[in-house]
Write a protein that holds these residues in place. Structure first.
Motif, mmCIF file in Angstrom:
data_model
loop_
_atom_site.group_PDB
_atom_site.id
_atom_site.type_symbol
_atom_site.label_atom_id
_atom_site.label_comp_id
_atom_site.label_asym_id
_atom_site.label_seq_id
_atom_site.Cartn_x
_atom_site.Cartn_y
_atom_site.Cartn_z
ATOM 1 N N SER A 1 0.834 -1.208 0.000
ATOM 2 C CA SER A 1 0.000 0.000 0.000
ATOM 3 C C SER A 1 0.866 1.254 0.000
ATOM 4 O O SER A 1 0.542 2.249 -0.663
ATOM 5 N N ALA A 2 1.974 1.213 0.742
ATOM 6 C CA ALA A 2 2.885 2.364 0.773
ATOM 7 C C ALA A 2 3.527 2.583 -0.592
ATOM 8 O O ALA A 2 3.670 3.733 -1.039
ATOM 9 N N TYR A 3 3.915 1.508 -1.256
ATOM 10 C CA TYR A 3 4.484 1.633 -2.595
ATOM 11 C C TYR A 3 3.470 2.250 -3.555
ATOM 12 O O TYR A 3 3.800 3.111 -4.374
ATOM 13 N N SER A 4 2.232 1.797 -3.454
ATOM 14 C CA SER A 4 1.183 2.327 -4.326
ATOM 15 C C SER A 4 0.934 3.801 -4.035
ATOM 16 O O SER A 4 0.745 4.600 -4.962
ATOM 17 N N ALA A 5 0.952 4.176 -2.743
ATOM 18 C CA ALA A 5 0.739 5.579 -2.378
ATOM 19 C C ALA A 5 1.868 6.460 -2.898
ATOM 20 O O ALA A 5 1.633 7.567 -3.394
ATOM 21 N N ALA A 6 3.096 5.976 -2.789
ATOM 22 C CA ALA A 6 4.241 6.748 -3.284
ATOM 23 C C ALA A 6 4.176 6.895 -4.794
ATOM 24 O O ALA A 6 4.516 7.954 -5.345
ATOM 25 N N SER A 7 3.731 5.861 -5.484
ATOM 26 C CA SER A 7 3.665 5.898 -6.943
ATOM 27 C C SER A 7 2.575 6.843 -7.440
ATOM 28 O O SER A 7 2.785 7.621 -8.366
ATOM 29 N N SER A 8 1.405 6.792 -6.788
ATOM 30 C CA SER A 8 0.279 7.611 -7.249
ATOM 31 C C SER A 8 0.311 9.020 -6.675
ATOM 32 O O SER A 8 -0.112 9.968 -7.332
ATOM 33 N N GLY A 9 0.820 9.175 -5.451
ATOM 34 C CA GLY A 9 0.801 10.480 -4.808
ATOM 35 C C GLY A 9 2.017 11.333 -5.071
ATOM 36 O O GLY A 9 1.963 12.559 -4.954
ATOM 37 N N VAL A 10 3.143 10.712 -5.417
ATOM 38 C CA VAL A 10 4.379 11.465 -5.651
ATOM 39 C C VAL A 10 4.821 11.258 -7.098
ATOM 40 O O VAL A 10 4.581 12.088 -7.957
ATOM 41 N N THR A 11 5.464 10.151 -7.370
ATOM 42 C CA THR A 11 5.866 9.780 -8.734
ATOM 43 C C THR A 11 6.329 8.331 -8.729
ATOM 44 O O THR A 11 6.937 7.886 -7.739
ATOM 45 N N PRO A 12 6.067 7.574 -9.779
ATOM 46 C CA PRO A 12 6.549 6.188 -9.827
ATOM 47 C C PRO A 12 8.071 6.079 -9.734
ATOM 48 O O PRO A 12 8.596 5.053 -9.309
#
Length: 425
Positions: free
Chosen positions: A78-89
């Protein structure tokens, strides 16, 4: 600079499976140590300690650690997904390399395997009474380790994958790469003369892969150049995109009259270049700045509409670029034996273009973003006028042109012009 084998080892140690495997082996070995050292325990000690409780403790650890590991893995994803969608992949790689997360998961998996092996060995009677005492003592130590790891993991979960924490990681990676390149401007090699005209005897070394250059083993190239009596002029740097047939560099014999092509080992030279499908932060300062700029551009998109994050990133960009202007610890001009390998250096204009141009383009219609960008350029021009002044003026002019086309109120345009007049010219 870092040799290729050290760079590969460093990449492997950052993988989650590496630490998990290491802790798992440690857990299994720890559970079996009680069998090996059971004869060193006095026979009267088991009766005093009452080590029979170890069966129940191991059962609790086995069941709870499996549940905690499953929960932690889902939280990590979930943290990886949040970082990808909320910041940048592009920042997900840094989140995946988080040492606290990897240590927590590795500890949970290792504890699970420790308890599982211990239960199996107990059921076969391999420990005996003395071995149970030693296993009991080790189990208490494992319980203390689990409690400590859980407390750290709970605190870390409050930050994992959050926008600010992820931006911190990108900034730290960019600063580390810039400091490393500022200390070794040519990665341990010699400077590539700007006005150099390659001789007719120069042979191009073409790439056999398509992708991004992630690492160049300059030390290995120096050894090859010395043994083969050649001089290497590299046309690429870490972060460059290459394709099949594109020249990675040129080979020039030290004896320009020599026509012996047998001394040139192209395969060994190509092996010093690590080419992958994506860019890496460690040896590519421009990538870190580009990712910071991408975070700001994403925040300025209509879907996100978060100029505050963009303004925060601009401040981080100033802090990062300041590292390029600071005097570094004196280092040799090049590594011993690498004076036959020539590389191009980074230019200030490239660094500024990577960071400021996308933000200036996407924030041209927002006065507060334009003001922060202008203040950032003014600050950098004052930090090191000799190095930054001209490029700051150039990007300030670009910013004013974009703002003039995007802003609607003349008052806002005049405000920017007034601020731009304070920049040293």
């Amino acid at each position: 600079m870092i040799a290729r084998w050290r760079w590969i080892t460093n990449q492997l140690t950052k993988r989650l499976w590496f630490r998990a495997s290491l802790f798992s082996l440690l857990g299994v070995a720890t559970a079996l140590l009680a069998v090996v050292f059971r004869d060193f325990i006095p026979e009267s000690l088991p009766a005093r300690i009452g080590a029979d409780a170890v069966d129940k403790i191991l059962g609790i650890i086995a069941s709870s650690m499996l549940a905690v590991t499953t929960f932690s893995l889902s939280t990590m994803v979930s943290a990886y997904s949040a970082a990808s969608s909320g910041v940048t992949p592009r920042a997900t790689t840094l989140v995946m390399e988080d040492a606290t997360t990897q240590n927590a998961l590795a500890t949970f998996i290792g504890s699970f395997l420790f308890s599982l092996v211990g239960i199996i060995a107990l059921s076969t009677g391999a420990y005996g009474k003395q071995g149970r005492v030693l296993l009991f003592a080790v189990t208490i130590g494992v319980v203390i380790l689990i409690v400590y790891t859980l407390l750290r993991w709970i605190d870390h979960l409050s930050k994992l994958g959050r926008v600010g924490e992820t931006i911190d990681r990108v900034e730290n990676a960019a600063i580390a790469a810039i400091n490393r390149r500022a200390q070794w401007p040519y990665m341990g090699g010699a400077a590539y003369p700007l006005d150099l005209v390659l001789p007719v005897s120069a042979r191009p070394l073409s790439s056999e892969q398509t992708g991004y250059v992630q690492h160049i083993d300059v030390q290995a190239l120096g050894v090859i150049a010395k043994e083969s009596q050649i001089r290497l002029y590299l046309e690429v740097l870490p972060g460059s995109f290459v394709h099949v047939g594109m020249p990675l560099g040129h080979i020039v014999p030290l004896d320009l009259a020599s026509k012996d092509d047998g001394n040139f080992p192209p395969e060994k030279i190509r092996a010093a270049f690590t080419i992958g499908v994506r860019r890496a932060f460690e040896h590519d300062p421009r990538f870190g700045l580009s990712v910071l700029s991408e975070i700001a551009s994403r925040a300025l998109s209509p879907a996100v509409n978060d100029p505050g994050t963009a303004i925060d990133v601009i401040g981080r960009g100033v802090r990062t670029l300041t590292c390029w202007a600071k005097p570094q610890i004196p280092s040799p001009e090049h590594d011993p034996g690498c004076d036959l390998v020539h590389l191009r250096g980074l230019t200030v204009d490239d660094l500024f273009t990577d960071f400021f141009s996308p933000i200036s383009r996407d924030g041209a219609g927002l006065l507060e973003v334009n003001i922060r960008l202008l203040k950032a350029l003014i600050s950098l021009s004052q930090i090191n006028p000799t190095l930054f002044r001209l490029v700051c003026i150039k990007h300030a002019d670009f910013l004013l042109s974009r703002a003039d086309a995007s802003l609607q109120l003349q008052y806002e345009k005049d405000q920017l012009l007034s601020l731009a007049c304070t920049m040293p010219r």
